[in-house]
Design a protein around this motif. Structure first.
Motif, short mmCIF file in Angstrom:
data_model
loop_
_atom_site.label_atom_id
_atom_site.label_comp_id
_atom_site.label_asym_id
_atom_site.label_seq_id
_atom_site.Cartn_x
_atom_site.Cartn_y
_atom_site.Cartn_z
N LEU A 186 0.71 -1.14 -0.07
CA LEU A 186 -0.08 0.02 -0.03
C LEU A 186 0.95 1.23 -0.01
N HIS A 190 0.87 3.86 -3.13
CA HIS A 190 0.16 5.24 -2.81
C HIS A 190 1.20 6.33 -3.04
N SER A 226 -5.04 9.52 0.43
CA SER A 226 -4.24 8.37 1.22
C SER A 226 -3.46 9.19 2.08
N SER A 328 -8.29 7.30 -7.04
CA SER A 328 -9.20 6.50 -6.59
C SER A 328 -9.00 5.04 -7.30
N HIS A 331 -6.09 3.41 -6.15
CA HIS A 331 -6.13 3.18 -4.76
C HIS A 331 -7.04 1.91 -4.70
N SER A 363 -5.81 4.56 3.11
CA SER A 363 -6.46 5.37 1.91
C SER A 363 -8.05 5.17 2.14
#
Lengths: 450, 450
Positions: A186, A190, A226, A328, A331, A363
């Motif tokens: 992640l 991100h 995020s 988005s 993510h 996020s």
């Protein structure tokens, strides 16, 4: 009762803070580092110092190893007469807090057995949280090991962590490192998404400061938010790339652990892989020591403060929406990759969710869609699709991302992460059709094996 | 009998050769171009010239449009009083030879209807083969249209093509452009694979000239060979990037047609998408007008002639094998993407294979594995797995590509295409296991919808 003695190997940005925090709690701490000036600083902070790893841990109940990489750990712990393990008292505990692959953590356990040092209570316990939290004893720690070792180290681990931030990870040695690794999926996705999005915003002629405020302004309720965007893009806006708060090379090392563990365990990590290639390009360009937020230069090579109008014919509101949609979309796919990997490694997905939802890996998409993804990935229960949150159909998500890619092309901006997200969503649609919702779409359509 | 008159719009590198060739065959040809010096040259070559598209095609039996892009075609054919269509005699033929999307080719047909010019015999007929073949009338042409239009233009199309290189593509207007487009999937993937592989070779400290000779030396029998590698990397070795034989922007336009048609027809094009992002980065770096072989600079930024030893500990033979494995892995996945797209568009896969196996899209992998891929993608027949050629298991292919990626990381070389290939192969293994052969693996495991 006096606090146990600690030999501390590796007094870098993280290690120095942890070690001085332990000094402040009353532990006798002997520090070792290869960089002599650091030893002077540590002495000034109340620590004792040693000139070899062996001398640092001699007569210590605990050895904490907080060097930068597995090769450094191998050298400090095992290589030659000055290495730590040979000098470690019988029954002492070894806390390997460096971020390493689970394969390396496991190899430490077998090396201990091979050296007839199975008496060492070994804990695989990488940390997260940054230098300020290291120094205040408010880290997040993910710890794996035998029950005996974990019990042995429990109090010390608590002293280094914030309340509720010590995660005991089921699965023994290697599980802690794996948990840290999937958190870094992640983190890596991100950071790169943030750089790609802010670079794209600049190419669109948007004011990067305004875009930043839109993404983080309403707290964490914006689809597109995020933790990494909020944290790292502050520095990108100021172009504070040197000295790095977190260098490109650090995250690149973590990305290497992700992709190599993926290959070792036969699991695809497509977004992490794209991120790794981008970071390799960044290092090639000489940015290795720079802050990882500086990867925005891959997308917008001149200073962000010099943004001028672009040849986009869209309104400011439309262009801003494109940036949010890019974030988005990435993510969503990043949350799916991270959770599918977590599931594949048989880690506790619920624990992973609790950990990441309130950490650097957080996020909006992960927090909002994570529980349903976990249900879909769990074979045990038929998932009840969440109706409480707004979700797009796969078709609608693809349509939005398509507008992003078309406009990016118009303004000449490469979108490596956006392109990969489109490939995944499109492959999912090919399997399930476009009317399925985006969460089920990416999990079952892209990650599903049926 | 005198040859029919031709109005020729667009006397660029390709168009000029085609038009002068037609002049040499005895056609009266009136040329138009926006660049006046070209008109002078065309006059010197025996052509007539006009100052507007309308004047070029007035009283002509055929209009050939060979401009660089759909917007240019739209302007020349339809926009304003000087545009060609209004001046075109009743029943004349329009040959759109530019590379455009099938969506644009279809829109030309409907615009003709809207203008009450359904009498125009419209042929969608992009070409391939380069400037030398354009001038000698030895192009490859992919032509779609009504039977009537195709019959009408047949003789003229033959005059422009080499023997057996006029491909009449079933499916009407748009089918010719789609056939050209899927050829360009191979072209784009192979150019980028070649640049990535030669850049990687240089990073490994290999002599690029020797690597080139290994890939092309034994003719086309090397697993790793592609027409694009053989053709383009000659220029990369000499760093002949300006003037371009084929500019970055040309292939980028084709890549845009691929990815946008993919999105329009709901088909994922992951390798083409990575290629497009890389080319967008190249254009951002100011390389737009440079030869597309110059994309090697994304992987090895200094001149190839300055290669020095690297920190790889592998032997020269081992390192050379890594380069070949990188090429063949990408080519395998590229062949699958191209053929799956061809199948998705309901084009004749056998015709596509015949076309590409002896054109700029050719590779060892495509030629060798194409027939089996076609069988697997055809719902009509149970494919007999080819046993005549050596194939790896999916597991073995992944293992080889893994060594490539590990060593690339060691020498700091990004491998965007190699990484994408690994993601695809690894996703396929997740679905089918590693014991399946690589051809069935990539087709059924990655592209299959079941």
């Amino acid at each position: 009762m006096s606090k146990p003695t600690i030999g501390f190997i590796g007094l870098g940005a993280m290690g120095f803070g942890m070690a001085t925090h332990l000094v402040s709690l009353g532990h006798p701490v002997t520090g070792f580092d290869v960089w002599p000036p650091t030893l002077e600083r540590f002495k000034a902070a109340g620590g004792a110092v040693a000139t070899t790893p062996a001398d640092a841990v001699r007569e210590c109940a605990f050895c904490i190893c907080m060097v930068a990489s597995a090769p450094q750990a191998q050298s400090a712990l095992f290589d030659g007469d000055a290495a730590a393990i040979k000098a470690l008292p019988k029954g002492a505990a070894l806390l390997l807090a460096s971020t390493v692959s689970s394969a390396y953590a496991t190899s430490v356990a077998s090396q201990l057995v091979d050296l007839n040092r199975a008496d060492v209570q070994f804990i695989d316990c990488p940390v997260s949280g940054g230098t300020a939290r290291a120094a205040s004893g408010e880290l997040t720690i993910m710890a794996g090991g035998t029950s005996s070792a974990l019990a042995h180290g429990h109090e010390l681990l608590l002293e280094l962590t914030a309340p509720d931030k010590l995660f005991i990870v089921e699965g023994g040695v290697g599980a802690g490192s794996n948990m840290k690794m999937v958190h870094q999926v992640l983190a890596g996705v991100h950071v790169t998404a943030a750089c790609e999005a802010l670079g794209f915003a600049a190419r669109l002629g948007l004011d990067p400061v305004k875009v930043y405020e839109t993404v983080v302004g309403k707290g964490q309720e914006v689809d597109g938010w995020s933790w990494m965007f909020e944290n790292r893009m502050q520095r990108a806006l100021k172009e504070e790339y040197k000295p790095a708060a977190s260098a490109l090379t650090i995250l690149l090392k973590d990305l290497g652990i992700i992709t190599s563990t993926g290959r070792l365990t036969q699991f695809p990590t497509p977004l992490s892989s794209v991120t790794e290639q981008l970071f390799l390009s960044g290092v090639s360009l000489g940015w290795g020591p720079d802050d990882d937020s500086s990867m925005v230069r891959m997308y917008f090579p001149i200073p962000l403060s010099s943004v001028q109008s672009s040849n986009s014919s869209l309104s400011e509101v439309q262009r801003t929406q494109l940036v949010l949609d890019l974030l988005s979309s990435i993510h969503l796919c990043g949350a799916a990759e991270a959770l599918a990997f977590t599931s594949h490694l048989k880690l506790d997905m619920q624990q992973y969710f609790t950990l990441c939802a309130d950490a650097a890996g957080a996020s909006w998409s992960f927090r909002t869609h994570g529980p349903e993804m976990i249900a879909l990935l769990s074979a045990t229960s038929a998932p009840a699709a969440s109706t409480a949150v707004s979700k797009l159909t796969l078709e609608k998500r693809i349509e939005r991302l398509e507008w992003v890619l078309v406009e990016a092309k118009n303004v000449g901006c490469p979108l490596y992460m956006g392109g990969e997200a489109m490939s995944q969503l499109s492959l999912a649609r090919r399997r399930l059709g476009g009317e399925v919702d985006e969460v089920k779409g990416i999990i079952d359509g892209f990650w599903g094996t049926k």
